[in-house]
Every structure is written in C-alpha cells, then in structure tokens.
Enzyme design. Structure first.
Site, PDB file in Angstrom:
ATOM      1  N   ASN A   1       0.836  -1.189   0.000  1.00 35.55           N
ATOM      2  CA  ASN A   1       0.000   0.000   0.000  1.00 35.55           C
ATOM      3  C   ASN A   1       0.880   1.251   0.000  1.00 35.55           C
ATOM      4  O   ASN A   1       2.106   1.158  -0.062  1.00 35.55           O
ATOM      5  CB  ASN A   1      -0.958  -0.013   1.200  1.00 35.55           C
ATOM      6  CG  ASN A   1      -0.218  -0.181   2.510  1.00 35.55           C
ATOM      7  OD1 ASN A   1       0.559   0.672   2.918  1.00 35.55           O
ATOM      8  ND2 ASN A   1      -0.459  -1.315   3.180  1.00 35.55           N
TER       9      ASN A   1
ATOM     10  N   ASP B   1      -4.383  -6.545   4.725  1.00 34.03           N
ATOM     11  CA  ASP B   1      -5.465  -7.397   5.227  1.00 34.03           C
ATOM     12  C   ASP B   1      -5.446  -8.772   4.578  1.00 34.03           C
ATOM     13  O   ASP B   1      -5.928  -9.745   5.154  1.00 34.03           O
ATOM     14  CB  ASP B   1      -6.821  -6.733   4.961  1.00 34.03           C
ATOM     15  CG  ASP B   1      -7.001  -5.463   5.776  1.00 34.03           C
ATOM     16  OD1 ASP B   1      -6.534  -5.420   6.926  1.00 34.03           O
ATOM     17  OD2 ASP B   1      -7.592  -4.508   5.243  1.00 34.03           O
TER      18      ASP B   1
ATOM     19  N   LYS C   1       9.642 -16.475 -10.622  1.00 32.21           N
ATOM     20  CA  LYS C   1       8.860 -15.386 -11.209  1.00 32.21           C
ATOM     21  C   LYS C   1       7.728 -15.947 -12.074  1.00 32.21           C
ATOM     22  O   LYS C   1       7.936 -16.827 -12.912  1.00 32.21           O
ATOM     23  CB  LYS C   1       9.775 -14.506 -12.062  1.00 32.21           C
ATOM     24  CG  LYS C   1       9.036 -13.357 -12.739  1.00 32.21           C
ATOM     25  CD  LYS C   1       9.977 -12.540 -13.620  1.00 32.21           C
ATOM     26  CE  LYS C   1       9.195 -11.472 -14.372  1.00 32.21           C
ATOM     27  NZ  LYS C   1      10.067 -10.686 -15.278  1.00 32.21           N
TER      28      LYS C   1
ATOM     29  N   PHE D   1      -5.117   2.925  14.535  1.00 36.22           N
ATOM     30  CA  PHE D   1      -5.358   3.956  13.522  1.00 36.22           C
ATOM     31  C   PHE D   1      -6.363   3.439  12.508  1.00 36.22           C
ATOM     32  O   PHE D   1      -6.394   2.247  12.196  1.00 36.22           O
ATOM     33  CB  PHE D   1      -4.049   4.319  12.818  1.00 36.22           C
ATOM     34  CG  PHE D   1      -3.273   5.412  13.509  1.00 36.22           C
ATOM     35  CD1 PHE D   1      -3.055   6.623  12.890  1.00 36.22           C
ATOM     36  CD2 PHE D   1      -2.778   5.220  14.793  1.00 36.22           C
ATOM     37  CE1 PHE D   1      -2.343   7.630  13.523  1.00 36.22           C
ATOM     38  CE2 PHE D   1      -2.060   6.210  15.437  1.00 36.22           C
ATOM     39  CZ  PHE D   1      -1.843   7.431  14.796  1.00 36.22           C
TER      40      PHE D   1
ATOM     41  N   LYS E   1     -14.426  -0.024  14.988  1.00 40.14           N
ATOM     42  CA  LYS E   1     -13.085  -0.571  15.175  1.00 40.14           C
ATOM     43  C   LYS E   1     -12.666  -0.495  16.631  1.00 40.14           C
ATOM     44  O   LYS E   1     -12.030  -1.410  17.164  1.00 40.14           O
ATOM     45  CB  LYS E   1     -12.086   0.193  14.302  1.00 40.14           C
ATOM     46  CG  LYS E   1     -10.713  -0.446  14.219  1.00 40.14           C
ATOM     47  CD  LYS E   1      -9.858   0.235  13.139  1.00 40.14           C
ATOM     48  CE  LYS E   1      -8.564  -0.522  12.922  1.00 40.14           C
ATOM     49  NZ  LYS E   1      -7.754   0.084  11.833  1.00 40.14           N
TER      50      LYS E   1
ATOM     51  N   LYS F   1     -11.804  -4.167  18.150  1.00 40.12           N
ATOM     52  CA  LYS F   1     -10.396  -4.448  18.453  1.00 40.12           C
ATOM     53  C   LYS F   1     -10.077  -4.343  19.941  1.00 40.12           C
ATOM     54  O   LYS F   1      -8.942  -4.581  20.349  1.00 40.12           O
ATOM     55  CB  LYS F   1      -9.477  -3.488  17.689  1.00 40.12           C
ATOM     56  CG  LYS F   1      -9.803  -3.304  16.228  1.00 40.12           C
ATOM     57  CD  LYS F   1      -9.546  -4.551  15.404  1.00 40.12           C
ATOM     58  CE  LYS F   1      -9.739  -4.244  13.920  1.00 40.12           C
ATOM     59  NZ  LYS F   1      -9.525  -5.403  13.057  1.00 40.12           N
TER      60      LYS F   1
END
Length: 403
Positions: free
Chosen positions: A210, A279, A289, A323, A337, A341
């Site tokens: 990301n 995730d 490859k 976060f 969340k 959590k």
C-alpha cells in the site's frame, strides 16, 4: 529546570545563526548561565557582540586567545559545562566531531567535554540526507550524543524539506527535560509502535502492498522519545530514517510484524498501531517469477492475522491505540473498530482530505476514545499530531483509562 545550569552553546556557520541568538536569550531568561563559542563562519552571519550582550559573558572563538591567565580556555570551558549544545550544527562540525577532528576552538572543546552534548542540525535537505552526513550522525548517536531533530519546511536555500533548525523554545524544552527527566509525560514508560506498510510476496519480484510511508509512526516514535519514553519501533519497509534512540525492529510481511508485536507487547505500557498492515496476502507465494500469459490471471488471497485485534485480546493493563485510515463514514468505522479491536483509542482520518493522506507531511485526525468522548485535531504537521496524540495517551495512562 535550567536555573543556575551552566550551558555551553556552540554556534556554527549557517543562516540559522539568528535562531542561536534567540536561543541564548531564552536560556538566560530560563535562569541558565550561558557561554557561547562561535566558529569563524558563524561570525560572518552574526557578530560576537550580539551573543556577548545576550549571554552577558565573553564570547570565545580563538583557541589561542587565552582570556584568563593561568587557565587553558578550551579545557576550562569543557569542565565548566553542565550541558553543551551545538546549534546550529552544520554538516562540517558534525563530521569533525564524529571523526575526532580538532582544528578550531569548537571542535577542540568538544573533544574535552564530559557533560551531555546535544546536537541541533541545520542544513539543506540534500546535505542532511547525504550518506556521509547520516553516517556521521549515526556514529555520534552510538557514541551517546543526543540529536534535536530539525524541522521540515521552507529552507533558506529555497528547498522545502527537512533541515530547519528546531525552534529555540523547543530546544530549551529538551534541555529542561534533560535536567528534570522524571517530570516528562511518558517518563519511565515503554511504548511499542508499528509503522509503515507490509509487503506480501506474490513471487520473488512482486508483492502486494500500500501507499504508507511510515511518516506518522516515525513521528510518534520521535515525539514519544522527547516525552521521556523508551520506544520500540516495529517497521515495515520505508525510506524515512528511524528516530534517534528508538529501538528499531525491521520487518517485511504482516506475519513478521505480528510475531514481533506479540513478542514485545508484554513489556510495553503503551501500544500504538499505525502500520498499514495488509489485510490479505497471496494464498501461495511462487518460488519463481510468474511469467506473463496470454489470458487473464486470478490471484487467490487469504486473510492475514489481525495484529490490533490480537493485541486487544492479549493486553493486560496496556493502553492500546489503533489507527483508521478511511475514505468515507470515518466516525462510524472508527467507533466500530474501537469496540471490535478492544482498543482504548482509535485515531481516525479521512485520507481523501487534502493534507491527510498517505505520504503527506501533515495530518487531520479525530481521536475516538473508549469512554465515548472524542477529540478533533486541526491540520497539523505529523510531528505536532503525534505530540497531541501522545499527550492524550499520557492523560489516559495516568488515570488508568484502560482495561
């Protein structure tokens, strides 16, 4: 905390010398006795008379100008100091000190100083990032010197980046904290922080990841250190430099980060998960490859372990902060969340807002707490945001607002 403390201020050449004059004044106002030593280059920007007037002491710059008969000035000054500060510290003086060079009064005195030495760099961003300068700074950190990190922003040379001398008020705070470390908000606390992205391998040359740069997590680590904490930073692959004195654990994948956090959380008082953990990961990573085919390709993905959720299950008295980087329904998702959590606080932001996305030097966040209250923070630098978050965490920790 600086009353009657003896501060030896070394001023080296750069446009930021004018801030050193302000620093001298603020140290004197705080009750410190200040003696200033200037380099030849510094005197081309500001005269010694300025520092003499502000410090009410003689200013030193010539190794062979012995002002007091019977005393060797560079040894006498070194013995006199309770603490020494180099501000601004150029790449030149950093290189000299790192390599034990003594070819002027400043570098000669610094070899004889036994008191704690604080270095506040100021230079062009490319100079600051140069491998030789980074190598010299790392060597000095290993030798026990404390760095007061420069700010990011517009530089006198016209560049925008890291290299601005820290503000005089902040340098005074660092020195005050040094002499009264027990009163820092996070003194004696161990803070575990995750930062950056994770990389989930597809094959030896490709991965899923990301846009996280790690800037927020690294800013939190820097701020926590300033507030007196012992910091362990578990980081995915990033290009930013780890804050001085932080213990860095480098990882790549979500599973590696999971194992590191689980191993470290037992000794932590505060756990802050800023990392953008993948995730999902490829169900199988190819050992060779994957070659291009004529047809489309499907990639089977499987869930990674939820680090924050597992920390929420295992915590035993720690403050747990997560976060939430969202693109819509920020408050709704953050509150869900928080419960799911078992966190004590969720720091949420809308990454679609200008100044709040991945890779920026600023952030706009809202703190959602377990007690149902929230704190909305304005657009600030990531370091300022980190400081605000940690002050809130410190208050929570002090009142035992964790389960």
């Amino acid at each position: 905390m600086l009353k009657d403390k003896k501060i030896l201020l070394f001023v080296t050449g750069g446009i930021a010398v004018y801030k050193a004059a302000s620093l001298t004044s603020k140290l004197v106002q705080a009750g410190a006795e200040v003696k200033v030593v200037m380099s030849e280059s510094a005197m081309k920007f500001v005269t010694p008379l300025t520092f003499q007037s502000l410090s009410r002491n003689d200013v030193f710059h010539d190794t062979f100008d012995e002002k007091i008969p019977g005393k060797i000035a560079h040894i006498d000054l070194a013995d006199w100091a309770d603490a020494a500060v180099i501000a601004p510290a150029t790449a030149n003086v950093i290189g000299k000190v790192a390599n034990g060079i003594a070819d002027d009064m400043i570098s000669t005195i610094l070899l004889a100083v036994t008191a704690p030495i604080f270095i506040a760099p100021a230079m062009n961003v490319h100079m600051y990032e140069h491998k030789a300068v980074q190598r010299n700074m790392n060597r000095l950190r290993e030798d026990g010197y404390t760095f007061i990190e420069p700010n990011e922003g517009y530089l006198a040379c016209g560049y925008v980046g890291k290299g601005r001398l820290e503000e005089p008020e902040a340098i005074v705070e660092v020195l005050s904290a040094h002499f009264d470390a027990d009163k820092l908000p996070l003194s004696g606390k161990k803070v575990l922080i995750t930062a950056g992205p994770t990389r989930e391998r597809i094959d030896p040359v490709r991965y899923v990841s990301n846009y996280s740069t790690g800037k927020m997590g690294y800013s939190l680590a820097e701020a926590a250190l300033k507030m007196g904490a012992e910091v362990t930073l578990v980081s995915g692959p990033v290009t930013v430099t780890a804050p001085p004195n932080a213990r860095l654990i480098s990882v790549e994948s979500a599973s590696e980060m999971y194992e590191a956090v689980m191993a470290e959380m037992g000794s932590a008082n505060i756990i802050i998960g800023t990392a953008a953990v993948a995730d999902y990961k490829p169900a199988e990573a190819a050992t060779q490859k994957i070659k291009k085919q004529d047809d489309d390709m499907s990639l089977a993905m499987t869930r990674t372990k939820d680090i924050l959720a597992e920390a929420g299950k295992r915590k035993s008295g720690q403050i747990l902060v997560g976060f939430a980087a969202e693109t819509n329904n920020v408050e709704e998702y953050a509150k869900k969340k928080l419960v799911k959590k078992n966190a004590d606080m969720i720091v949420a932001n809308d990454v679609m807002k200008e100044g709040a996305g991945f890779g920026t030097d600023t952030n706009i966040v809202t703190l959602y707490k377990k007690d149902g209250t929230s704190v909305e923070l304005p657009l600030m630098s990531k370091l300022q945001t980190a400081e605000a978050i940690l002050h809130e965490v410190a208050r929570m920790e002090a009142i035992g607002a964790n389960v």
